[in-house]
Motif scaffolding. Structure first.
Motif, PDB file in Angstrom:
ATOM      1  N   SER A 125       0.852  -1.200   0.000  1.00  0.00           N
ATOM      2  CA  SER A 125       0.000   0.000   0.000  1.00  0.00           C
ATOM      3  C   SER A 125       0.879   1.237   0.000  1.00  0.00           C
ATOM      4  O   SER A 125       1.196   1.797   1.055  1.00  0.00           O
ATOM      5  N   LEU A 126       1.274   1.668  -1.200  1.00  0.00           N
ATOM      6  CA  LEU A 126       2.176   2.805  -1.313  1.00  0.00           C
ATOM      7  C   LEU A 126       1.580   3.948  -2.131  1.00  0.00           C
ATOM      8  O   LEU A 126       2.237   4.959  -2.385  1.00  0.00           O
ATOM      9  N   ALA A 127       0.342   3.804  -2.580  1.00  0.00           N
ATOM     10  CA  ALA A 127      -0.290   4.809  -3.420  1.00  0.00           C
ATOM     11  C   ALA A 127      -1.612   5.260  -2.802  1.00  0.00           C
ATOM     12  O   ALA A 127      -2.097   4.683  -1.824  1.00  0.00           O
ATOM     13  N   ARG A 128      -2.197   6.312  -3.381  1.00  0.00           N
ATOM     14  CA  ARG A 128      -3.503   6.791  -2.938  1.00  0.00           C
ATOM     15  C   ARG A 128      -4.586   5.903  -3.533  1.00  0.00           C
ATOM     16  O   ARG A 128      -4.624   5.700  -4.752  1.00  0.00           O
ATOM     17  N   PRO A 129      -5.470   5.325  -2.714  1.00  0.00           N
ATOM     18  CA  PRO A 129      -6.515   4.451  -3.262  1.00  0.00           C
ATOM     19  C   PRO A 129      -7.274   5.126  -4.404  1.00  0.00           C
ATOM     20  O   PRO A 129      -7.754   6.241  -4.268  1.00  0.00           O
ATOM     21  N   GLY A 130      -7.332   4.431  -5.540  1.00  0.00           N
ATOM     22  CA  GLY A 130      -8.014   4.964  -6.706  1.00  0.00           C
ATOM     23  C   GLY A 130      -7.201   5.936  -7.523  1.00  0.00           C
ATOM     24  O   GLY A 130      -7.658   6.396  -8.585  1.00  0.00           O
ATOM     25  N   GLY A 131      -5.990   6.277  -7.070  1.00  0.00           N
ATOM     26  CA  GLY A 131      -5.156   7.247  -7.773  1.00  0.00           C
ATOM     27  C   GLY A 131      -4.561   6.672  -9.050  1.00  0.00           C
ATOM     28  O   GLY A 131      -4.333   5.466  -9.163  1.00  0.00           O
ATOM     29  N   ARG A 132      -4.294   7.555 -10.018  1.00  0.00           N
ATOM     30  CA  ARG A 132      -3.677   7.164 -11.285  1.00  0.00           C
ATOM     31  C   ARG A 132      -2.189   7.486 -11.229  1.00  0.00           C
ATOM     32  O   ARG A 132      -1.782   8.558 -10.765  1.00  0.00           O
ATOM     33  N   TYR A 133      -1.384   6.554 -11.751  1.00  0.00           N
ATOM     34  CA  TYR A 133       0.070   6.693 -11.653  1.00  0.00           C
ATOM     35  C   TYR A 133       0.734   6.383 -12.987  1.00  0.00           C
ATOM     36  O   TYR A 133       0.242   5.550 -13.765  1.00  0.00           O
ATOM     37  N   HIS A 134       1.861   7.086 -13.257  1.00  0.00           N
ATOM     38  CA  HIS A 134       2.713   6.765 -14.388  1.00  0.00           C
ATOM     39  C   HIS A 134       3.666   5.645 -13.967  1.00  0.00           C
ATOM     40  O   HIS A 134       4.307   5.724 -12.906  1.00  0.00           O
TER      41      HIS A 134
END
Length: 432
Positions: free
Chosen positions: A349-358
């Protein structure tokens, strides 16, 4: 009587042997029959109802059982002042600490599955433990030394410290693996054709996985301390394994405690002495780390398994043959996978839930950028194509005689010549 058959383990009997010592009997879907586990509670456990404790898993040697450390090893006395729960499971008389290959059929006995996936969660559920790697240690003698170090290397996110007392820590030793093959031909299979399966559980081959683990090694040299005593060939062989493992750790730059104490045999007086000597260090380790999450920011993890995970990361490999692959995490959002075929990596769990990432990937095809969406727990699922697989199982006679050429880069596990080729994909994650 608490039972947990839905998780593959059921407690079927419990006997109080002394004020601190209890013997538990379990059945498990991982094993063929009942198995025993002895538990030593720290002094004051019943009185201090809110206090939680670290756990030491103490593993027995070949020809022994769950009762050996308390009947022969003086564990109850030696751990009397240790503020920790001590768990001493059975592992079969000479069945090692592994899920058996069984000539490709797999199945029972599955000692690793029982110890790690069944018993360890049961202990955390039923005792007041601190369920963190910094509050969990493994130790053992001889075959149990293999179990402790191999489990710590196969599951570094579970065990923060490990102690090996005359441990069987390198199956490259011809004498030891010959003994194991004669006892159990279907455990890992014949070394001649299934070497990769041996190496997949072998502490020497998994040494890089221990970079963030507190490792202590104890060994004698088999020479007698008194005139008239015989030379102990078993301890001499074990010392050869320990020297090999010690040198491997040195080559990898992994700090560890090395106790090559000279004359001494493969017998209980020396294993008792090893445990006594290690206790102050273990107590100090628990005092420093037990209340803190001991998750490293960067690590390397190698495995021969098609699916593996550690520190919250999961890797699923798809390739044609059994061989090593590795996950190398250099920063929270930067990692590399080394191997062949394809891989699917699920991050912690290292990102924002539902967030879009490159997601930037550098592999054998060059540089590419794609997008990924974090799930409800902030995890990203990233598929990778590594490169064409090897035609033959790693370390096999066929691989040795048909070179596939050198790998384009160094790999974080042992290879032999050019018998197998490996590729890598480097990944960087950035928020859009």
């Amino acid at each position: 009587m608490a039972t947990h058959t839905e998780t593959g383990i059921a407690l079927v009997n419990q006997e109080q042997l002394s004020a601190r010592l209890t013997e538990l009997t379990f059945t498990s879907s991982a094993l063929d029959g009942p198995t025993k586990v002895r538990v030593l509670l720290p002094r004051g456990y019943d009185a201090e109802k809110r206090r939680r404790y670290p756990v030491l898993y103490l593993y027995h040697g070949g020809g022994q059982s769950a009762s050996s450390w308390t009947q022969d090893g003086a564990a109850e006395e030696i751990t009397a002042d240790l503020p920790a729960i001590v768990v001493m499971p059975d592992a079969g008389s000479t069945e090692w600490y592994a899920d058996w290959w069984n000539n490709g059929d797999h199945g029972r006995p599955m000692w690793e599955t029982f110890h790690i996936n069944r018993l360890l969660p049961w202990v955390d559920e039923h005792y007041r433990t601190i369920p963190e790697r910094g509050a969990r240690a493994a130790a053992g003698l001889s075959m149990g030394g293999f179990g402790a170090v191999s489990y710590a290397a196969r599951h570094p996110d579970f065990f923060g410290a490990v102690g090996s007392f005359s441990g069987d820590v390198d199956h490259q030793n011809v004498e030891m693996r010959t003994i194991i093959e004669q006892l159990h031909p279907s455990l890992w299979g014949p070394w001649a054709t299934q070497e990769v399966r041996w190496r997949g559980d072998n502490p020497w081959d998994l040494a890089a996985n221990l970079a963030h683990t507190d490792v202590s090694l104890y060994t004698g040299n088999g020479r007698p301390r008194k005139d008239g005593e015989a030379v102990d060939r078993t301890e001499q062989r074990i010392r050869q394994e320990n020297v090999s493992f010690h040198e491997r750790l040195l080559d990898l730059g992994i700090r560890h405690r090395w106790h090559d104490y000279g004359p001494g045999s493969h017998t209980w007086p020396y294993w008792q002495a090893d445990l006594r000597a290690w206790m102050p260090h273990l107590e100090a380790y628990f005092a420093r780390h037990a209340q803190h999450r001991a998750t490293p920011r960067s690590f390397t993890f190698s495995s021969t398994r098609p699916r593996y995970g550690t520190y919250g990361w999961t890797v699923r490999m798809r390739r044609d043959v059994t061989e090593f692959s590795a996950l190398q995490v250099t920063r929270q959002r930067r990692f590399t996978v080394v191997g062949n075929g394809s891989a699917t990596v699920v991050t912690p769990s290292l990102a924002r839930p539902g967030g879009r990432y490159h997601v930037t990937v550098r592999d054998r095809e060059g540089l590419s950028v794609r997008s990924a969406t974090a799930d409800g727990q902030g995890r990203l699922t990233i598929p990778l194509v590594l490169g064409p697989g090897n035609p033959h199982q790693q370390y096999s006679p066929q691989a040795d005689t048909s070179s596939t050429g050198p790998s384009p880069d160094d790999v974080p596990f042992h290879t032999r010549g050019n018998d197998s080729r490996f590729h890598r994909a480097e990944v960087t994650i950035r928020q859009r």
